[in-house]
Design a protein around this motif. Structure first.
Motif, PDB file in Angstrom:
ATOM      1  N   VAL A 279       1.073  -1.232   0.000  1.00  0.00           N
ATOM      2  CA  VAL A 279      -0.144  -0.196   0.355  1.00  0.00           C
ATOM      3  C   VAL A 279       0.477   1.534  -0.321  1.00  0.00           C
ATOM      4  O   VAL A 279       0.542   2.539  -1.159  1.00  0.00           O
ATOM      5  N   MET A 280       1.818   1.328   0.238  1.00  0.00           N
ATOM      6  CA  MET A 280       2.176   2.115   1.089  1.00  0.00           C
ATOM      7  C   MET A 280       3.927   2.689  -0.257  1.00  0.00           C
ATOM      8  O   MET A 280       3.752   4.140  -0.860  1.00  0.00           O
ATOM      9  N   ASP A 281       3.622   1.356  -1.421  1.00  0.00           N
ATOM     10  CA  ASP A 281       4.321   1.634  -2.330  1.00  0.00           C
ATOM     11  C   ASP A 281       4.004   2.316  -3.223  1.00  0.00           C
ATOM     12  O   ASP A 281       4.162   3.640  -4.132  1.00  0.00           O
ATOM     13  N   GLU A 282       2.664   1.512  -3.470  1.00  0.00           N
ATOM     14  CA  GLU A 282       1.833   2.644  -4.232  1.00  0.00           C
ATOM     15  C   GLU A 282       1.425   3.656  -4.371  1.00  0.00           C
ATOM     16  O   GLU A 282       1.183   4.101  -5.028  1.00  0.00           O
ATOM     17  N   LEU A 283       1.209   3.850  -2.710  1.00  0.00           N
ATOM     18  CA  LEU A 283       1.254   5.586  -1.965  1.00  0.00           C
ATOM     19  C   LEU A 283       2.484   6.983  -3.070  1.00  0.00           C
ATOM     20  O   LEU A 283       2.190   7.933  -3.456  1.00  0.00           O
ATOM     21  N   HIS A 284       2.623   6.067  -2.809  1.00  0.00           N
ATOM     22  CA  HIS A 284       4.841   6.693  -3.222  1.00  0.00           C
ATOM     23  C   HIS A 284       4.607   7.018  -4.261  1.00  0.00           C
ATOM     24  O   HIS A 284       4.959   8.195  -4.796  1.00  0.00           O
ATOM     25  N   TYR A 285       4.495   5.629  -5.151  1.00  0.00           N
ATOM     26  CA  TYR A 285       4.184   6.166  -6.726  1.00  0.00           C
ATOM     27  C   TYR A 285       3.634   7.245  -7.234  1.00  0.00           C
ATOM     28  O   TYR A 285       3.647   8.008  -7.714  1.00  0.00           O
ATOM     29  N   TRP A 286       1.921   7.207  -6.244  1.00  0.00           N
ATOM     30  CA  TRP A 286       1.093   7.384  -6.626  1.00  0.00           C
ATOM     31  C   TRP A 286       1.219   8.957  -6.039  1.00  0.00           C
ATOM     32  O   TRP A 286       0.936  10.438  -7.025  1.00  0.00           O
ATOM     33  N   GLY A 287       1.820   9.651  -5.170  1.00  0.00           N
ATOM     34  CA  GLY A 287       2.384  10.795  -5.091  1.00  0.00           C
ATOM     35  C   GLY A 287       3.222  11.758  -5.954  1.00  0.00           C
ATOM     36  O   GLY A 287       3.325  12.710  -5.661  1.00  0.00           O
ATOM     37  N   LEU A 288       4.241  11.163  -6.738  1.00  0.00           N
ATOM     38  CA  LEU A 288       5.272  11.263  -7.390  1.00  0.00           C
ATOM     39  C   LEU A 288       4.186  12.166  -8.442  1.00  0.00           C
ATOM     40  O   LEU A 288       4.283  12.808  -8.955  1.00  0.00           O
TER      41      LEU A 288
ATOM     42  N   LYS B 205      -3.903   0.730  -8.305  1.00  0.00           N
ATOM     43  CA  LYS B 205      -3.197   0.422  -8.041  1.00  0.00           C
ATOM     44  C   LYS B 205      -3.422   0.524  -6.461  1.00  0.00           C
ATOM     45  O   LYS B 205      -3.341  -0.160  -5.888  1.00  0.00           O
ATOM     46  N   VAL B 206      -3.546   1.661  -6.152  1.00  0.00           N
ATOM     47  CA  VAL B 206      -3.683   2.282  -4.633  1.00  0.00           C
ATOM     48  C   VAL B 206      -5.209   1.722  -4.155  1.00  0.00           C
ATOM     49  O   VAL B 206      -4.567   0.626  -3.054  1.00  0.00           O
ATOM     50  N   MET B 207      -6.341   1.575  -5.181  1.00  0.00           N
ATOM     51  CA  MET B 207      -7.645   1.250  -4.378  1.00  0.00           C
ATOM     52  C   MET B 207      -6.726  -0.564  -4.464  1.00  0.00           C
ATOM     53  O   MET B 207      -7.433  -0.985  -3.066  1.00  0.00           O
TER      54      MET B 207
END
Lengths: 112, 112
Positions: free
Chosen positions: A94-103, B93-95
């Protein structure tokens, strides 16, 4: 793609996850603990912008959700240390995907 | 593993993401819209537990973050429709990860 269709059962588990992780602090605290066990003061420094009162409240909530473990060491004076649990570590993806999306989001909105 | 080490730059992008998605509602609204465009009243029914006041506030915020698009159709009376944008869809992907983690969490904590 899982999220196509808006299935109510999927919505329920997303809601569970969001309730356990509510607010902007919990994942940041877990992220700091993923680098190693920490004491309260260390966490307070490493999570940018959090107040001690909020940190204390969030740590209790994370412990209740079995995401972190609080250990009191029998030193004098006693020292308290916080560690991420296996269940907390399971948030890594979850944190990985949030990181990529945050970028991506920073590029899209903030433009830098 | 990305999240090992607690790198400050990774923390920044996670913080960006959490701020854009703050609260328990935004992802649930996006999830409902991922099944297709909806009108306000439909969303109000499909996002369990949200009040109209909160839904209205969250929709404005999602629009400001370019995650949804609001379209006014020139009917009489005018009809308003909400759609997820490409940027909103990039949260898929986050979801997905939140969904999987939510299932584990329910087993771990709620026990059902």
């Amino acid at each position: 793609m899982l999220t196509k269709g808006g299935c109510p059962k999927t919505a329920l588990s997303i809601k569970d996850a969001l309730e356990a992780l509510e607010g902007r602090w919990k994942l940041l605290i877990l992220f700091a603990l993923s680098a190693g066990n920490k004491r309260f003061k260390q966490l307070s420094k490493e999570v940018p912008g959090i107040t001690d009162k909020t940190l204390s409240k969030e740590l209790k909530n994370l412990e209740a959700n079995k995401l972190i473990q609080r250990t009191v060491h029998a030193t004098f004076p006693p020292t308290v240390e916080y560690a991420i649990t296996a269940h907390g570590k399971s948030l890594e993806k979850v944190m990985d995907e949030l990181h990529y999306w945050g970028l991506t989001h920073r590029k899209e909105i903030i433009g830098k």
